[in-house]
Design an enzyme around this catalytic site. Sequence first.
Site, PDB file in Angstrom:
ATOM      1  N   TYR A 134       0.819  -1.237   0.000  1.00 40.94           N
ATOM      2  CA  TYR A 134       0.000   0.000   0.000  1.00 40.94           C
ATOM      3  C   TYR A 134       0.847   1.281   0.000  1.00 40.94           C
ATOM      4  CZ  TYR A 134      -0.371  -0.234   5.291  1.00 40.94           C
ATOM      5  OH  TYR A 134      -0.185  -0.305   6.628  1.00 40.94           O
ATOM      6  N   GLU A 135       0.163   2.376  -0.246  1.00 36.95           N
ATOM      7  CA  GLU A 135       0.821   3.686  -0.448  1.00 36.95           C
ATOM      8  C   GLU A 135       1.809   3.651  -1.608  1.00 36.95           C
ATOM      9  OE1 GLU A 135      -0.623   5.874   1.044  1.00 36.95           O
ATOM     10  OE2 GLU A 135      -1.486   4.811   2.731  1.00 36.95           O
ATOM     11  N   GLY A 136       1.462   2.924  -2.656  1.00 33.52           N
ATOM     12  CA  GLY A 136       2.369   2.767  -3.801  1.00 33.52           C
ATOM     13  C   GLY A 136       3.192   1.513  -3.591  1.00 33.52           C
TER      14      GLY A 136
END
Lengths: 601, 601
Positions: free
Chosen positions: B445-447
């Site tokens: 997550y978050e890229g």
Amino acid sequence: MPTYTPPLRDMQFVMHEVLKVAEEFKALPPHADVDAGTIDAVLQEGGKFAAEVMLPLNLGGDEEGCTLDKTTHAVTTPKGFKEAYARYVEGGWAALSCDPAYGGQGLPFVVNQNFYEMMNSANQAWAMYPGLSHGAYEALRAHGTDAQKKLYLPRLISGEWTATMCLTEPHCGTDLGLLRTRAEPVPGAPDGTCRITGSKIFISAGEHDFTENIVHLVLARLPDAPAGSKGISLFVVPKFLVNPDGSLGERNAIYCGGLERKMGIHGNATAQMVIDGAMGTLVGQPHKGLAAMFVMMNTARLGVGNQSLGLTEVAYQNALAYAKDRIQMRSLSGAKARDKPADPIIVHPDVRRMLLTAKAYAEGARALLNYCALLLDKEQHHPDAKVRADSAELVALLTPIAKAFVTDNGWTATVACQQVFGGHGYIHEWGMEQFVRDARINMIYEGTNGIQALDLLGRKVLGDNGASLKKFGKLVAKLVEEEGVSEKMAEFINPLAYLGDQMTRFTTEIGFKALGNPDEAGAAAVDYLRVAGHLVFGYFWARMAQAALRAIEGGSADPFYAAKLQTARFYFARLFPETATLMRTARAGAGVLMDTDAALA
Amino acid sequence: MPTYTPPLRDMQFVMHEVLKVAEEFKALPPHADVDAGTIDAVLQEGGKFAAEVMLPLNLGGDEEGCTLDKTTHAVTTPKGFKEAYARYVEGGWAALSCDPAYGGQGLPFVVNQNFYEMMNSANQAWAMYPGLSHGAYEALRAHGTDAQKKLYLPRLISGEWTATMCLTEPHCGTDLGLLRTRAEPVPGAPDGTCRITGSKIFISAGEHDFTENIVHLVLARLPDAPAGSKGISLFVVPKFLVNPDGSLGERNAIYCGGLERKMGIHGNATAQMVIDGAMGTLVGQPHKGLAAMFVMMNTARLGVGNQSLGLTEVAYQNALAYAKDRIQMRSLSGAKARDKPADPIIVHPDVRRMLLTAKAYAEGARALLNYCALLLDKEQHHPDAKVRADSAELVALLTPIAKAFVTDNGWTATVACQQVFGGHGYIHEWGMEQFVRDARINMIYEGTNGIQALDLLGRKVLGDNGASLKKFGKLVAKLVEEEGVSEKMAEFINPLAYLGDQMTRFTTEIGFKALGNPDEAGAAAVDYLRVAGHLVFGYFWARMAQAALRAIEGGSADPFYAAKLQTARFYFARLFPETATLMRTARAGAGVLMDTDAALA
């Protein structure tokens, strides 16, 4: 929900084009008539069973898990598991490579190997129930009394009963010398009849609702047993006692006291077994139980490698399909799917890297494990004692690699395939996170991968002064010699030849240091095993490239062969170079690990 | 159940002996009076909160998960979670590093960094609820209107309300240009007031029972929005509308339609959000929503690295304790605990290797993340614009490394620590398998970590022709120059200097190839990031070794410093050499990945 297509073409390639197993079988009397067509037909049916019966139960089995009724000690397996087992028995699958003398079909191990790969892809947790039976069958066949064989083998082969291995206790796993379960001879009963008392944990398939009876093979100590691992005996302790006519007698005092809540393989019952004066009979010689158990263990270790091969393959297939379907961002080198709002993610180089990692590891493992199965067939049935001994020696060398290298790679591969799915990979319904959780146990059970590394370096390599390693080295040298002048093979042969050359010096160096300080072997072992693993995978990838090139040179336009070359190229360019680091870190020495009392205070 | 001791001494070492943060704070007007004693006292209390309030809820939270009432759309969090949050608010922890103008305590980010590390060790799933509020606080503070700030900031800072980031939709995660959620201006309402309609998924902390209100920051498209990522606007969409006096108005049409069943972080509600004409107000400029959201995102990426630092530390502590306690087998170099039937497993070199891997990765990450937090403090508060700009540039360069390198290492480390437990590591009650499952999301997550690698190589390095990388290179060169003549530092400085020298050529070479074919950057990016990560960790490990050596030379007999040197030695001998392989595979080129259409058919 994940899908699965049995990789029959890939199996055929390894069996018939690389290893040429049918030619090898001609030298083995019981298998002399087993031809490629027979094998392929069996595996096609086996693949259907895996894909159509087992796969649909995998995700639900993970969600539901097994449940224990604490009053009756009965375990209920997930919905559909029991019915699938009935179909397995009905199809005669349990008997595939078992001895015809006891009702088996007598097919080569190679067939069983590929059948189990498909079962592991479809549903590892389910496949463990029959898998454990197979190991017990082999231990009983090798070490059981005639009476035990007559009583148990036919019912294990038919699948009417299943079996377990009861080794681990709460305070001992790796170190079975610490085992406490006791066996007291029963006065007046036939020789070897004992009452067994103790607690076992982590017993896979320890209790379930598939069959009327479960045959537990239990390690315990006789009263006069020496301390440590030389005082352990093996007993067969059935859930229900068996009358001489094979009918079931009374319930034996061995029962499931609890089920473990665990990271994965939820569909398999991991049981705590309470043994409370249960009747058992001795298998093999008193105090020689570990040797008898190791018959199971060695098969089991190859079987664990095969579990990770299965998971790698199915994770790869699903990640590949997702990567072609999921659109997200444009290719860095310009839009590829102009008719869509974004490109399928397979255009991104790093997505391909993750997919090819899984593919190269799966196909390398398939070649290695088929080779090991072929060696087992030769070890059992070759008329020449020298061939039997050589085969046994080579499979012993390769077993820790097949277990640890393949399961570590399977971890890397399933995690990479999960990563292809982005956030969806973390979500249960896609099934990818289950493959990762299931794959994790394979690095731990049947001897942790650290233990495999010590087995390889300490016992298999340094233990015989590198003799069996040299045997494998000769295979590498032969291939290098055969293909050393082929320009097209150079990209595969050169790195392999280089590592082959290094390997002797690398091994000698570590062996020499270990003579002075045994911790040097312990410090190097894990990295050493990975180097050896790449030597083995490099060898099989070169052989696969060789077979593919020959087919292409022979005029085949089947893209299957181009695919093999592309994957071999990827393997040597992106995975094999791990050896550069590993040879450096393996040489870093024990001091950097052991002189750390302050750091690890 | 796992235990946890806040690593206060290690934090103090990084803050006060390596980075000397209190001296740096003297140059920052709002923090000029923040001394080491103040920081340490706050962190001591924060550690108590983590260890005593949050940790005991971690295992149970994983078992129980969150539940959704489909009729009321209400989510119930695991037992004890809500009460712990009340204590968190009562303790003023939400306000720690927030702006005093809105009720914050105004402490440096460095303090928050270390406090969050401890929260992440104790209970990542729980820590995400306040963690997301903090990101939203920063986005609103940077881009909100005065009215929005007045209405929302004080209540986010006090913890009275929490917040979320609503970005992802079923068909778009990485590629927010594909976003479909619509925002229709409400006729007659104040500027920027819209009705929002769409579906969001993977919304962490999207619904819960901690607070009366939840402030959702939602990305959506205005009617006149250009296609793609340049047409996305950011809106604040509260669960309950807020009256101008701050009291709650009617329920807004944004609700939880489902919770994801997922691999880990079960205690956090990962919500599918249905937005059905909900009222929202614009944050920042129309169509500039991504820029505003990136304020949150960059903080969030450092925060994700910090999550894996927390997990690495707690997994390490528990594996170390187990390795000292669990007896199994004898040391290869002779029995060490003769009074016991076997030696504690910490005598085995490979067990030490696994423990030291986790320790070295945790301490390296702690140094890096404290350094990033210090850069953020300087970026916000340094009176010299050049220092502010340099700090911003450096933290931008380091952010993808802090996210991807630290979370990949955290994965390796938690898996290694689980392995130390053998079979028990697979069992839920020991807690180790939960650390692994929780750590897995941090790579996604978050890229995803693949996206971080493209961000580093494509935007941060090649995007400015290596200028910011050179800035970091100067720090390395300065250290090498300072310590180049020190014999005791040679084992740390030499490999670092060697990699520092290589880095420029390595980068130029990839950059040059990428000019010809952008896929070359994509093919090299992930391995490039790991090389850069080792350059950064190598730098901080050399600085930590330097600080330890100075303390020892200054007469300290504290074994803490010897421990630091031993761990630094291990890092350079066993982890850093990964760069040898990575530089080779990063150079293997795009062809080996992209010319694989047959293989990936």
